[in-house]
Scaffold this motif. Structure first.
Motif, mmCIF file in Angstrom:
data_model
loop_
_atom_site.group_PDB
_atom_site.id
_atom_site.type_symbol
_atom_site.label_atom_id
_atom_site.label_comp_id
_atom_site.label_asym_id
_atom_site.label_seq_id
_atom_site.Cartn_x
_atom_site.Cartn_y
_atom_site.Cartn_z
ATOM 1 N N ASP A 126 0.829 -1.206 0.000
ATOM 2 C CA ASP A 126 0.000 0.000 0.000
ATOM 3 C C ASP A 126 0.866 1.260 0.000
ATOM 4 O O ASP A 126 0.567 2.236 -0.706
ATOM 5 N N ILE A 127 1.928 1.232 0.780
ATOM 6 C CA ILE A 127 2.810 2.394 0.843
ATOM 7 C C ILE A 127 3.522 2.595 -0.490
ATOM 8 O O ILE A 127 3.641 3.731 -0.977
ATOM 9 N N VAL A 128 3.987 1.500 -1.082
ATOM 10 C CA VAL A 128 4.674 1.581 -2.379
ATOM 11 C C VAL A 128 3.737 2.149 -3.448
ATOM 12 O O VAL A 128 4.165 2.924 -4.310
ATOM 13 N N GLU A 129 2.454 1.772 -3.362
ATOM 14 C CA GLU A 129 1.475 2.234 -4.347
ATOM 15 C C GLU A 129 0.869 3.586 -3.977
ATOM 16 O O GLU A 129 -0.125 4.003 -4.565
ATOM 17 N N HIS A 130 1.443 4.258 -2.977
ATOM 18 C CA HIS A 130 0.987 5.591 -2.560
ATOM 19 C C HIS A 130 -0.465 5.582 -2.095
ATOM 20 O O HIS A 130 -1.242 6.476 -2.417
ATOM 21 N N MET A 131 -0.806 4.546 -1.310
ATOM 22 C CA MET A 131 -2.152 4.454 -0.740
ATOM 23 C C MET A 131 -2.098 4.627 0.783
ATOM 24 O O MET A 131 -2.771 3.929 1.531
ATOM 25 N N PRO A 138 2.977 11.529 -1.980
ATOM 26 C CA PRO A 138 1.779 11.697 -2.804
ATOM 27 C C PRO A 138 0.772 10.578 -2.544
ATOM 28 O O PRO A 138 1.146 9.431 -2.309
ATOM 29 N N TYR A 139 -0.518 10.939 -2.570
ATOM 30 C CA TYR A 139 -1.585 9.971 -2.383
ATOM 31 C C TYR A 139 -2.220 9.684 -3.743
ATOM 32 O O TYR A 139 -2.567 10.601 -4.492
ATOM 33 N N GLU A 140 -2.347 8.403 -4.080
ATOM 34 C CA GLU A 140 -2.810 7.981 -5.401
ATOM 35 C C GLU A 140 -4.159 8.582 -5.771
ATOM 36 O O GLU A 140 -4.400 8.933 -6.927
ATOM 37 N N LEU A 141 -5.058 8.726 -4.794
ATOM 38 C CA LEU A 141 -6.410 9.231 -5.066
ATOM 39 C C LEU A 141 -6.599 10.640 -4.511
ATOM 40 O O LEU A 141 -7.677 10.992 -4.041
#
Length: 218
Positions: A126-131, A138-141
């Motif tokens: 989750d951290i790697v995917e910016h979640m 940066p936050y994915e959404l």
């Protein structure tokens, strides 16, 4: 002072209790009282998740679609099996089967550890995917603000459950090591039963968390 369980296992009774049955009920009542307070804590998180789903269904769908469903489902199966092995430990302790009791407790602790390892991998992913909105990254959404609330709720809920599970595994390992001592079941069998309530509670909470976070709205 000592008494005997209905199925034949001797049990040391502390002086403030009349018999083994009263001692057993007192221990279980104390655990149930504490578990109710923990249930209220998780109930508040479940209520927030429900409100977010009702008010922002599309935002929740975006956040849920980024969660690792296969990890959540696998961990659900792991905890269900761990409840079976914990039940086996309780039943074996009632029958005075010391070795089987210890083996079942070790198996339960191993399954709990597997759950924690899978969850740590999921958090890392989750951290790697910016979640992880709570991190300075940066936050994915980021374009969808309500999804931030749900994602943060996911971290709080799974983190709180993970803390309870880690505590449970630690206590279980201590109990398993103690249970290897000669005569342990004749003195402290009730401890295993009381702890079993806590472990089943952890399992029950995750069975609610899984559909609440991973399934509904997907």
């Amino acid at each position: 002072m000592s008494d005997t369980l209905a199925d034949g296992v001797g049990l040391h009774v502390i002086e403030q209790f009349v018999d083994a049955e009263q001692q057993r009920h007192a221990g279980q009542l104390g655990m149930w009282a504490w578990l109710v307070t923990e249930l209220l804590l998780f109930a508040g998180l479940f209520l927030v998740a429900t409100v977010l789903r009702v008010q922002y269904p599309e935002s929740v769908h975006l956040a849920v679609s980024h969660l690792k469903f296969w990890i959540g489902a696998t961990n659900t199966g792991v905890l269900i099996v761990s409840s079976l092995t914990m039940s086996g430990a309780i039943q074996a302790s009632r029958l005075g089967l010391q070795r089987l009791t210890v083996y079942c407790m070790y198996a339960t602790a191993a399954l709990g550890t597997l759950f924690i390892l899978l969850k740590l991998y999921e958090w890392y992913d989750d951290i790697v995917e910016h979640m992880a909105p709570w991190l300075n990254q940066p936050y994915e959404l980021a374009f969808d603000k309500p999804s931030t609330l749900f994602t943060n709720l996911y971290w709080v809920t799974t983190g709180l459950h993970g803390l309870h599970l880690t505590t449970g595994v630690t206590i279980l390992m201590v109990l398993a090591l103690q249970a290897r001592a000669e005569g342990y079941l004749s003195r402290h069998q009730n401890r295993i039963e009381v702890f079993g309530l806590y472990w089943h509670f952890i399992d029950l909470i995750w069975i609610i968390v899984f559909p609440m976070l991973y399934v509904i709205g997907r």
